[in-house]
Scaffold this motif. Structure first.
Motif, PDB file in Angstrom:
ATOM      1  N   GLY A 114     -47.675  12.688 -50.982  1.00 33.66           N
ATOM      2  CA  GLY A 114     -47.406  13.100 -52.346  1.00 33.66           C
ATOM      3  C   GLY A 114     -47.218  14.600 -52.468  1.00 33.66           C
ATOM      4  O   GLY A 114     -47.357  15.355 -51.496  1.00 33.66           O
ATOM      5  N   PHE A 115     -46.912  15.043 -53.673  1.00 36.48           N
ATOM      6  CA  PHE A 115     -46.678  16.465 -53.936  1.00 36.48           C
ATOM      7  C   PHE A 115     -47.881  17.303 -53.513  1.00 36.48           C
ATOM      8  O   PHE A 115     -47.742  18.281 -52.765  1.00 36.48           O
ATOM      9  N   LEU A 116     -49.066  16.935 -53.953  1.00 35.80           N
ATOM     10  CA  LEU A 116     -50.266  17.674 -53.552  1.00 35.80           C
ATOM     11  C   LEU A 116     -50.660  17.349 -52.114  1.00 35.80           C
ATOM     12  O   LEU A 116     -51.054  18.235 -51.353  1.00 35.80           O
ATOM     13  N   GLY A 117     -50.580  16.076 -51.747  1.00 33.37           N
ATOM     14  CA  GLY A 117     -51.056  15.646 -50.443  1.00 33.37           C
ATOM     15  C   GLY A 117     -50.380  16.329 -49.281  1.00 33.37           C
ATOM     16  O   GLY A 117     -51.011  16.615 -48.258  1.00 33.37           O
ATOM     17  N   ARG A 118     -49.078  16.625 -49.406  1.00 31.79           N
ATOM     18  CA  ARG A 118     -48.363  17.272 -48.300  1.00 31.79           C
ATOM     19  C   ARG A 118     -48.943  18.652 -48.008  1.00 31.79           C
ATOM     20  O   ARG A 118     -49.078  19.052 -46.849  1.00 31.79           O
ATOM     21  N   TYR A 119     -49.271  19.381 -49.074  1.00 31.38           N
ATOM     22  CA  TYR A 119     -49.812  20.727 -48.872  1.00 31.38           C
ATOM     23  C   TYR A 119     -51.268  20.693 -48.447  1.00 31.38           C
ATOM     24  O   TYR A 119     -51.718  21.561 -47.688  1.00 31.38           O
ATOM     25  N   VAL A 120     -51.999  19.695 -48.911  1.00 26.42           N
ATOM     26  CA  VAL A 120     -53.374  19.523 -48.437  1.00 26.42           C
ATOM     27  C   VAL A 120     -53.361  19.219 -46.941  1.00 26.42           C
ATOM     28  O   VAL A 120     -54.159  19.777 -46.175  1.00 26.42           O
ATOM     29  N   ALA A 121     -52.444  18.359 -46.506  1.00 24.53           N
ATOM     30  CA  ALA A 121     -52.346  18.046 -45.081  1.00 24.53           C
ATOM     31  C   ALA A 121     -52.035  19.302 -44.266  1.00 24.53           C
ATOM     32  O   ALA A 121     -52.652  19.554 -43.222  1.00 24.53           O
ATOM     33  N   ASP A 122     -51.091  20.106 -44.731  1.00 23.19           N
ATOM     34  CA  ASP A 122     -50.740  21.339 -44.019  1.00 23.19           C
ATOM     35  C   ASP A 122     -51.942  22.274 -43.921  1.00 23.19           C
ATOM     36  O   ASP A 122     -52.194  22.874 -42.863  1.00 23.19           O
ATOM     37  N   ARG A 123     -52.660  22.398 -45.018  1.00 19.74           N
ATOM     38  CA  ARG A 123     -53.822  23.299 -45.024  1.00 19.74           C
ATOM     39  C   ARG A 123     -54.900  22.810 -44.070  1.00 19.74           C
ATOM     40  O   ARG A 123     -55.495  23.598 -43.313  1.00 19.74           O
ATOM     41  N   LEU A 124     -55.177  21.515 -44.067  1.00 20.27           N
ATOM     42  CA  LEU A 124     -56.210  20.978 -43.192  1.00 20.27           C
ATOM     43  C   LEU A 124     -55.792  21.064 -41.723  1.00 20.27           C
ATOM     44  O   LEU A 124     -56.617  21.370 -40.850  1.00 20.27           O
ATOM     45  N   LEU A 125     -54.521  20.808 -41.453  1.00 16.38           N
ATOM     46  CA  LEU A 125     -54.045  20.886 -40.066  1.00 16.38           C
ATOM     47  C   LEU A 125     -54.089  22.307 -39.528  1.00 16.38           C
ATOM     48  O   LEU A 125     -54.147  22.514 -38.315  1.00 16.38           O
ATOM     49  N   ALA A 126     -54.051  23.301 -40.416  1.00 17.69           N
ATOM     50  CA  ALA A 126     -54.127  24.699 -39.978  1.00 17.69           C
ATOM     51  C   ALA A 126     -55.539  25.082 -39.558  1.00 17.69           C
ATOM     52  O   ALA A 126     -55.735  26.148 -38.959  1.00 17.69           O
ATOM     53  N   ASP A 127     -56.511  24.238 -39.870  1.00 11.61           N
ATOM     54  CA  ASP A 127     -57.902  24.497 -39.482  1.00 11.61           C
ATOM     55  C   ASP A 127     -58.145  23.834 -38.125  1.00 11.61           C
ATOM     56  O   ASP A 127     -58.142  22.597 -38.025  1.00 11.61           O
ATOM     57  N   PRO A 128     -58.362  24.617 -37.064  1.00 14.05           N
ATOM     58  CA  PRO A 128     -58.535  24.016 -35.737  1.00 14.05           C
ATOM     59  C   PRO A 128     -59.768  23.131 -35.626  1.00 14.05           C
ATOM     60  O   PRO A 128     -59.869  22.315 -34.686  1.00 14.05           O
ATOM     61  N   ALA A 129     -60.683  23.242 -36.573  1.00 14.39           N
ATOM     62  CA  ALA A 129     -61.898  22.425 -36.526  1.00 14.39           C
ATOM     63  C   ALA A 129     -61.692  21.050 -37.154  1.00 14.39           C
ATOM     64  O   ALA A 129     -62.592  20.209 -37.097  1.00 14.39           O
ATOM     65  N   VAL A 130     -60.511  20.817 -37.752  1.00 16.43           N
ATOM     66  CA  VAL A 130     -60.256  19.564 -38.459  1.00 16.43           C
ATOM     67  C   VAL A 130     -59.429  18.617 -37.604  1.00 16.43           C
ATOM     68  O   VAL A 130     -58.402  19.010 -37.039  1.00 16.43           O
ATOM     69  N   GLN A 131     -59.865  17.381 -37.526  1.00 16.65           N
ATOM     70  CA  GLN A 131     -59.073  16.290 -36.960  1.00 16.65           C
ATOM     71  C   GLN A 131     -58.635  15.425 -38.130  1.00 16.65           C
ATOM     72  O   GLN A 131     -59.478  14.820 -38.807  1.00 16.65           O
ATOM     73  N   LEU A 132     -57.339  15.373 -38.376  1.00 15.18           N
ATOM     74  CA  LEU A 132     -56.821  14.742 -39.591  1.00 15.18           C
ATOM     75  C   LEU A 132     -56.213  13.381 -39.300  1.00 15.18           C
ATOM     76  O   LEU A 132     -55.419  13.217 -38.380  1.00 15.18           O
ATOM     77  N   THR A 133     -56.573  12.409 -40.127  1.00 12.35           N
ATOM     78  CA  THR A 133     -55.956  11.082 -40.115  1.00 12.35           C
ATOM     79  C   THR A 133     -55.419  10.808 -41.507  1.00 12.35           C
ATOM     80  O   THR A 133     -56.137  10.986 -42.501  1.00 12.35           O
ATOM     81  N   ALA A 134     -54.147  10.426 -41.605  1.00  8.51           N
ATOM     82  CA  ALA A 134     -53.507  10.175 -42.897  1.00  8.51           C
ATOM     83  C   ALA A 134     -53.412   8.674 -43.137  1.00  8.51           C
ATOM     84  O   ALA A 134     -52.938   7.916 -42.285  1.00  8.51           O
ATOM     85  N   LEU A 135     -53.870   8.254 -44.313  1.00 12.90           N
ATOM     86  CA  LEU A 135     -53.799   6.854 -44.701  1.00 12.90           C
ATOM     87  C   LEU A 135     -52.937   6.748 -45.949  1.00 12.90           C
ATOM     88  O   LEU A 135     -53.106   7.535 -46.891  1.00 12.90           O
ATOM     89  N   GLY A 136     -51.998   5.796 -45.971  1.00 12.09           N
ATOM     90  CA  GLY A 136     -51.134   5.664 -47.134  1.00 12.09           C
ATOM     91  C   GLY A 136     -50.238   4.457 -47.037  1.00 12.09           C
ATOM     92  O   GLY A 136     -50.324   3.660 -46.095  1.00 12.09           O
ATOM     93  N   ARG A 137     -49.322   4.341 -48.023  1.00  7.86           N
ATOM     94  CA  ARG A 137     -48.433   3.183 -48.083  1.00  7.86           C
ATOM     95  C   ARG A 137     -47.157   3.378 -47.274  1.00  7.86           C
ATOM     96  O   ARG A 137     -46.453   2.426 -46.975  1.00  7.86           O
ATOM     97  N   GLY A 138     -46.829   4.649 -46.932  1.00  3.82           N
ATOM     98  CA  GLY A 138     -45.568   4.938 -46.258  1.00  3.82           C
ATOM     99  C   GLY A 138     -45.612   4.678 -44.759  1.00  3.82           C
ATOM    100  O   GLY A 138     -46.678   4.609 -44.130  1.00  3.82           O
ATOM    101  N   ASP A 139     -44.409   4.555 -44.176  1.00  2.00           N
ATOM    102  CA  ASP A 139     -44.300   4.302 -42.736  1.00  2.00           C
ATOM    103  C   ASP A 139     -44.789   5.471 -41.900  1.00  2.00           C
ATOM    104  O   ASP A 139     -45.152   5.291 -40.734  1.00  2.00           O
ATOM    105  N   ASP A 140     -44.762   6.695 -42.465  1.00  2.00           N
ATOM    106  CA  ASP A 140     -45.154   7.856 -41.676  1.00  2.00           C
ATOM    107  C   ASP A 140     -46.649   8.146 -41.746  1.00  2.00           C
ATOM    108  O   ASP A 140     -47.118   9.125 -41.174  1.00  2.00           O
ATOM    109  N   ALA A 141     -47.416   7.305 -42.426  1.00  2.00           N
ATOM    110  CA  ALA A 141     -48.866   7.464 -42.427  1.00  2.00           C
ATOM    111  C   ALA A 141     -49.427   7.032 -41.072  1.00  2.00           C
ATOM    112  O   ALA A 141     -48.859   6.156 -40.399  1.00  2.00           O
ATOM    113  N   ASP A 142     -50.519   7.634 -40.661  1.00  4.17           N
ATOM    114  CA  ASP A 142     -51.168   7.198 -39.415  1.00  4.17           C
ATOM    115  C   ASP A 142     -51.636   5.757 -39.535  1.00  4.17           C
ATOM    116  O   ASP A 142     -51.587   4.989 -38.572  1.00  4.17           O
TER     117      ASP A 142
END
Length: 332
Positions: A10-38
């Motif tokens: 989503g509009f907010l979610g894309r930027y939240v993902a970018d911000r979290l991925l920029a933190d080397p201490a974060v391991q990010l998993t994306a859950l959602g309805r789209g094909d590009d979700a983890d």
């Protein structure tokens, strides 16, 4: 820290993902309805049991919920904004992961505010439409869940990726079409509302800060300053380099097609600029107001975000609008 992000596309979610991925201490998993979700999962129809099993397998330390919808009737809004959050809360209660929940709320939960006043978190919510009601119900579910949870009530997000159907998105599109067709007048209605615009990248910073904090309850995320939509239109025209005239119908409603029109200066004051389908003939009246049930005024009291998250907005409205325009200009 493992973070499960719901609504990463989503509009907010894309930027939240970018911000979290920029933190080397974060391991990010994306859950959602789209094909590009983890992991593909529809919160509106999926069972709490299935989500609980996934939480137990992944064992996140933080769950960030950016999912939801701003469109549709009461039934659809309830499914995606309220029932979906009930599924998240119930799954977290059943799971043994003990994750902290960061939920994205909305200023529409407050409803109309007294002009000139800043809305603090202790204001009594009185949403003026089904969207605000669905979001407020979700917030109440989160606050009553007994979870380690915080709700970030985001005011009017702006910046790159702003949806075309939003007021700022419609402004940019109307201006783009006027420039493309060589028009020197653009008549816009519904510009009287004043809203607290906050850049989406600042919102992402707030989510990151909330993920790392122990803060609970509701926290406003905004710039702390209301801007009239007609002033935003003037800034947008200036950053676009458009030399035409913006016209708005006279009168308190500011949207009646038969009303006389007054010019809007194609430039903004320093205060405004630096604070935290088809060609349109000149006779066309474009409505770009806020049908969010919040009336003529909203402005956030953001002291709680400063005190409990160490967060302040960094990106001013002119930069947000310039980035919105850059995307619109690419379609000229």
């Amino acid at each position: 820290m493992r973070v499960l992000l719901i609504g990463a596309n989503g509009f907010l979610g894309r930027y939240v993902a970018d911000r979290l991925l920029a933190d080397p201490a974060v391991q990010l998993t994306a859950l959602g309805r789209g094909d590009d979700a983890d992991v593909r999962f529809d919160l509106a129809t999926g069972s709490p049991g299935a989500l609980t099993r996934f939480l137990d397998a992944v064992h996140p330390g933080v769950v960030v919920n950016c999912a939801g919808t701003t469109r549709g009737g009461a039934r659809e809004l309830t499914r995606h904004n309220t029932v979906a959050v009930a599924t998240v809360c119930e799954s977290l209660r059943r799971s043994g992961c003990g994750a902290r929940l960061v939920h994205i709320g909305c200023a529409a939960e407050y409803g109309p505010a007294q002009p000139g006043a800043s809305t603090a978190e202790d204001a009594v919510p009185r949403p003026g439409g089904p969207y605000g009601v669905s979001k407020l119900a979700a917030t109440e579910l989160v606050l009553g869940s007994g979870l380690d949870a915080v709700v970030l009530r985001v005011f009017s997000p702006a910046g790159p990726g702003t949806p075309a159907g939003s007021p700022l998105g419609r402004l940019a599109e109307a201006l783009r079409r006027a420039m493309q067709s060589g028009e020197h007048e653009l008549r816009l209605g519904g510009l009287g509302a004043q809203r607290d615009f906050v850049d989406v990248r600042d919102v992402a910073r707030a989510v990151h800060a909330a993920s790392l904090s122990a803060a609970q309850g509701v926290i406003n995320i905004g710039s702390g300053r209301a801007v009239r939509l007609r002033e935003a239109a003037a800034v947008l025209a200036r950053v676009a380099g458009w030399s035409g005239t913006l016209l708005e119908p006279e009168g308190p409603a500011g949207h009646h097609p038969g009303a006389p029109h007054r010019p809007i200066p194609a430039q903004a004051t320093e205060h405004t600029a630096h604070g935290p389908g088809h060609s349109l003939p000149s006779a066309a009246l474009q409505g770009v107001g806020y049908p969010d049930g919040c009336g003529a005024w909203q402005q956030a009291d953001v002291r709680t975000a400063r005190d409990r998250l160490g967060w302040r907005p960094r990106i001013g409205l002119e930069e947000s609008l310039a980035d919105i325009w850059m995307e619109a200009a690419c379609r000229i």
